[in-house]
Design a protein around this motif. Structure first.
Motif, PDB file in Angstrom:
ATOM      1  N   SER A  18       0.803  -1.226   0.000  1.00 55.54           N
ATOM      2  CA  SER A  18       0.000   0.000   0.000  1.00 55.54           C
ATOM      3  C   SER A  18       0.833   1.272   0.000  1.00 55.54           C
ATOM      4  CB  SER A  18      -0.922   0.012   1.216  1.00 55.54           C
ATOM      5  OG  SER A  18      -0.168   0.004   2.423  1.00 55.54           O
ATOM      6  N   VAL A  19       2.176   1.142  -0.035  1.00 52.52           N
ATOM      7  CA  VAL A  19       3.060   2.305   0.005  1.00 52.52           C
ATOM      8  C   VAL A  19       3.663   2.550  -1.372  1.00 52.52           C
ATOM      9  CG1 VAL A  19       5.232   3.204   0.937  1.00 52.52           C
ATOM     10  CG2 VAL A  19       3.588   2.097   2.452  1.00 52.52           C
ATOM     11  N   GLU A  20       3.590   3.787  -1.813  1.00 50.46           N
ATOM     12  CA  GLU A  20       4.248   4.182  -3.061  1.00 50.46           C
ATOM     13  C   GLU A  20       4.989   5.488  -2.835  1.00 50.46           C
ATOM     14  OE1 GLU A  20       1.535   5.394  -6.223  1.00 50.46           O
ATOM     15  OE2 GLU A  20      -0.115   5.402  -4.779  1.00 50.46           O
ATOM     16  N   LEU A  21       6.070   5.665  -3.572  1.00 50.22           N
ATOM     17  CA  LEU A  21       6.883   6.874  -3.478  1.00 50.22           C
ATOM     18  C   LEU A  21       7.129   7.412  -4.871  1.00 50.22           C
ATOM     19  CD1 LEU A  21       8.333   4.534  -1.350  1.00 50.22           C
ATOM     20  CD2 LEU A  21       9.163   6.715  -0.458  1.00 50.22           C
ATOM     21  N   HIS A  22       7.099   8.736  -4.984  1.00 54.97           N
ATOM     22  CA  HIS A  22       7.316   9.377  -6.275  1.00 54.97           C
ATOM     23  C   HIS A  22       7.962  10.739  -6.061  1.00 54.97           C
ATOM     24  CE1 HIS A  22       3.910  12.080  -5.514  1.00 54.97           C
ATOM     25  NE2 HIS A  22       3.192  11.020  -5.181  1.00 54.97           N
ATOM     26  N   PRO A  23       8.569  11.326  -7.081  1.00 55.58           N
ATOM     27  CA  PRO A  23       9.125  12.668  -6.939  1.00 55.58           C
ATOM     28  C   PRO A  23       8.033  13.680  -6.605  1.00 55.58           C
ATOM     29  CG  PRO A  23       9.978  11.599  -8.909  1.00 55.58           C
ATOM     30  CD  PRO A  23       8.871  10.730  -8.403  1.00 55.58           C
ATOM     31  N   LEU A  80      17.856  13.006  -3.449  1.00 58.21           N
ATOM     32  CA  LEU A  80      16.853  12.063  -3.952  1.00 58.21           C
ATOM     33  C   LEU A  80      15.582  12.298  -3.150  1.00 58.21           C
ATOM     34  CD1 LEU A  80      19.163   8.946  -3.904  1.00 58.21           C
ATOM     35  CD2 LEU A  80      17.924   9.600  -5.951  1.00 58.21           C
ATOM     36  N   PRO A  81      14.661  13.135  -3.617  1.00 61.40           N
ATOM     37  CA  PRO A  81      13.472  13.477  -2.827  1.00 61.40           C
ATOM     38  C   PRO A  81      12.242  12.667  -3.238  1.00 61.40           C
ATOM     39  CG  PRO A  81      13.756  15.067  -4.595  1.00 61.40           C
ATOM     40  CD  PRO A  81      14.811  14.001  -4.797  1.00 61.40           C
ATOM     41  N   PHE A  82      11.583  12.054  -2.270  1.00 62.88           N
ATOM     42  CA  PHE A  82      10.388  11.259  -2.533  1.00 62.88           C
ATOM     43  C   PHE A  82       9.223  11.705  -1.656  1.00 62.88           C
ATOM     44  CE2 PHE A  82      13.828   8.368  -3.754  1.00 62.88           C
ATOM     45  CZ  PHE A  82      13.358   7.869  -4.963  1.00 62.88           C
ATOM     46  N   VAL A  83       8.055  11.779  -2.252  1.00 67.09           N
ATOM     47  CA  VAL A  83       6.803  11.914  -1.513  1.00 67.09           C
ATOM     48  C   VAL A  83       6.282  10.509  -1.225  1.00 67.09           C
ATOM     49  CG1 VAL A  83       4.381  12.633  -1.710  1.00 67.09           C
ATOM     50  CG2 VAL A  83       6.218  14.173  -2.452  1.00 67.09           C
ATOM     51  N   VAL A  84       5.779  10.302  -0.016  1.00 64.96           N
ATOM     52  CA  VAL A  84       5.249   8.998   0.394  1.00 64.96           C
ATOM     53  C   VAL A  84       3.726   9.029   0.327  1.00 64.96           C
ATOM     54  CG1 VAL A  84       5.095   7.309   2.269  1.00 64.96           C
ATOM     55  CG2 VAL A  84       7.192   8.653   1.967  1.00 64.96           C
ATOM     56  N   ARG A  85       3.148   8.009  -0.279  1.00 65.77           N
ATOM     57  CA  ARG A  85       1.697   7.830  -0.270  1.00 65.77           C
ATOM     58  C   ARG A  85       1.364   6.478   0.355  1.00 65.77           C
ATOM     59  NH1 ARG A  85      -1.452  11.367  -2.755  1.00 65.77           N
ATOM     60  NH2 ARG A  85      -0.327  13.060  -3.811  1.00 65.77           N
ATOM     61  N   THR A  95      13.797  11.538   2.036  1.00 66.50           N
ATOM     62  CA  THR A  95      14.794  12.210   1.204  1.00 66.50           C
ATOM     63  C   THR A  95      16.188  11.698   1.530  1.00 66.50           C
ATOM     64  OG1 THR A  95      13.440  14.217   1.142  1.00 66.50           O
ATOM     65  CG2 THR A  95      15.762  14.456   0.547  1.00 66.50           C
ATOM     66  N   ILE A  96      16.957  11.405   0.517  1.00 68.05           N
ATOM     67  CA  ILE A  96      18.400  11.216   0.672  1.00 68.05           C
ATOM     68  C   ILE A  96      19.036  12.518   0.221  1.00 68.05           C
ATOM     69  CG2 ILE A  96      20.437   9.878   0.050  1.00 68.05           C
ATOM     70  CD1 ILE A  96      18.337   8.230   1.517  1.00 68.05           C
ATOM     71  N   ASP A  97      19.597  13.254   1.151  1.00 66.59           N
ATOM     72  CA  ASP A  97      20.125  14.591   0.858  1.00 66.59           C
ATOM     73  C   ASP A  97      21.646  14.603   0.988  1.00 66.59           C
ATOM     74  OD1 ASP A  97      19.805  17.186   0.046  1.00 66.59           O
ATOM     75  OD2 ASP A  97      18.958  17.906   1.932  1.00 66.59           O
ATOM     76  N   ASN A  98      22.239  15.730   0.592  1.00 66.68           N
ATOM     77  CA  ASN A  98      23.691  15.906   0.683  1.00 66.68           C
ATOM     78  C   ASN A  98      24.441  14.741   0.046  1.00 66.68           C
ATOM     79  OD1 ASN A  98      23.259  18.293   2.217  1.00 66.68           O
ATOM     80  ND2 ASN A  98      23.016  17.060   4.049  1.00 66.68           N
ATOM     81  N   LEU A 125       8.725   1.007   6.085  1.00 64.07           N
ATOM     82  CA  LEU A 125       8.637   0.418   4.748  1.00 64.07           C
ATOM     83  C   LEU A 125       9.093   1.417   3.699  1.00 64.07           C
ATOM     84  CD1 LEU A 125       7.844  -1.561   2.546  1.00 64.07           C
ATOM     85  CD2 LEU A 125       5.441  -0.950   2.948  1.00 64.07           C
ATOM     86  N   ALA A 126       8.625   2.658   3.793  1.00 63.74           N
ATOM     87  CA  ALA A 126       9.027   3.683   2.832  1.00 63.74           C
ATOM     88  C   ALA A 126      10.532   3.910   2.872  1.00 63.74           C
ATOM     89  CB  ALA A 126       8.277   4.990   3.112  1.00 63.74           C
ATOM     90  N   VAL A 127      11.099   3.976   4.080  1.00 63.06           N
ATOM     91  CA  VAL A 127      12.545   4.173   4.216  1.00 63.06           C
ATOM     92  C   VAL A 127      13.293   2.980   3.639  1.00 63.06           C
ATOM     93  CG1 VAL A 127      14.435   4.389   5.875  1.00 63.06           C
ATOM     94  CG2 VAL A 127      12.367   5.768   6.160  1.00 63.06           C
ATOM     95  N   ALA A 128      12.808   1.775   3.891  1.00 60.41           N
ATOM     96  CA  ALA A 128      13.470   0.579   3.347  1.00 60.41           C
ATOM     97  C   ALA A 128      13.502   0.613   1.825  1.00 60.41           C
ATOM     98  CB  ALA A 128      12.747  -0.677   3.836  1.00 60.41           C
ATOM     99  N   LEU A 129      12.393   0.995   1.201  1.00 55.29           N
ATOM    100  CA  LEU A 129      12.355   1.083  -0.260  1.00 55.29           C
ATOM    101  C   LEU A 129      13.368   2.097  -0.788  1.00 55.29           C
ATOM    102  CD1 LEU A 129       8.481   0.978  -0.745  1.00 55.29           C
ATOM    103  CD2 LEU A 129      10.096  -0.776  -1.515  1.00 55.29           C
ATOM    104  N   VAL A 130      13.465   3.242  -0.117  1.00 54.96           N
ATOM    105  CA  VAL A 130      14.409   4.272  -0.562  1.00 54.96           C
ATOM    106  C   VAL A 130      15.848   3.819  -0.336  1.00 54.96           C
ATOM    107  CG1 VAL A 130      15.216   6.630  -0.156  1.00 54.96           C
ATOM    108  CG2 VAL A 130      12.759   6.159  -0.294  1.00 54.96           C
ATOM    109  N   CYS A 131      16.120   3.139   0.770  1.00 51.00           N
ATOM    110  CA  CYS A 131      17.478   2.643   1.012  1.00 51.00           C
ATOM    111  C   CYS A 131      17.898   1.652  -0.068  1.00 51.00           C
ATOM    112  CB  CYS A 131      17.566   1.977   2.384  1.00 51.00           C
ATOM    113  SG  CYS A 131      17.485   3.107   3.789  1.00 51.00           S
ATOM    114  N   ASP A 132      17.006   0.720  -0.412  1.00 52.70           N
ATOM    115  CA  ASP A 132      17.342  -0.237  -1.470  1.00 52.70           C
ATOM    116  C   ASP A 132      17.585   0.468  -2.793  1.00 52.70           C
ATOM    117  OD1 ASP A 132      17.359  -2.512   0.076  1.00 52.70           O
ATOM    118  OD2 ASP A 132      15.303  -3.097  -0.413  1.00 52.70           O
TER     119      ASP A 132
END
Length: 206
Positions: A18-23, A80-85, A95-98, A125-132
């Motif tokens: 149920s989690v999605e991330l997009h710019p 790397l900026p993501f909005v979480v839904r 966000t992965i910044d710097n 879950l959102a953080v795990a997806l961005v880390c991968d």
């Protein structure tokens, strides 16, 4: 135009369950403003010090200005900026910044989640997806998360995903009106050979 050599793996869309991330999108402005205004008490203790009041910093116009600046930095390869839904509704950001390339290939992890979905594992879950994504298509090697000692839930989130404590940074960031100590945590690509999502799935409630 994003130069893939400058910023591999960007732009991107990520999803699991149920989690999605997009710019960040221009049409997200009203929804982002509503969520941030509703979460002032929940989020403000962990936010950078600012002269303007919360309400002025979280209008749709403020979002559009922030989005333009963030996407310029994304195109330059420094974020790397993501909005979480969650279930289709805007519920946070990761966000992965710097981002630094070269020999270091590192970035700083930051995130926030709507209080109404906190405690369900959606933020982790959102953080795990961005880390991968950061360790995979974005080709980073190290992610660092700096968290105030008082923020126990956030420390628990990164530790459940395999981040390791690397010490105390004294009076490190100007947060909520003062210079605050932060604990620093880090995750390396080789720490999760099966992926961070696999770590989340192994530890998520069933």
């Amino acid at each position: 135009m994003v130069d893939p050599a400058l910023h591999p793996g960007w732009p991107a869309r990520l999803a699991w369950g149920s989690v999605e991330l997009h710019p960040p999108r221009r049409r997200d402005a009203e929804e982002w403003s509503q969520v941030r205004l509703a979460n002032e008490a929940w989020l403000s203790p962990w936010e950078p010090t600012a002269a303007a009041p919360w309400s002025a910093r979280h209008t749709p116009q403020a979002y559009r200005a922030m989005r333009r600046a963030v996407l310029r930095r994304a195109a330059a390869g420094t974020t790397l900026p993501f909005v979480v839904r969650v279930e289709g509704r805007l519920a946070g950001q990761v966000t992965i910044d710097n981002v630094v390339r070269g020999a270091l290939r590192s970035g700083n992890l930051g995130y926030w989640i709507d209080r109404s979905v906190a405690g369900r594992g959606m933020a982790s879950l959102a953080v795990a997806l961005v880390c991968d994504h950061a360790f995979g298509p974005a080709r980073l090697h190290r992610l660092q998360a700096d968290i105030r000692p008082e923020n126990i839930p956030s420390q628990g989130l990164v530790q459940r995903l395999g981040f390791r404590s690397e010490g105390l940074l004294r009076r490190y960031l100007d947060i909520d009106g003062d210079w605050r100590d932060h604990l620093t945590f880090a995750l390396l690509a080789e720490d999760s050979p099966q992926g961070v999502l696999a770590t989340w799935r192994a530890r998520a409630p069933h």
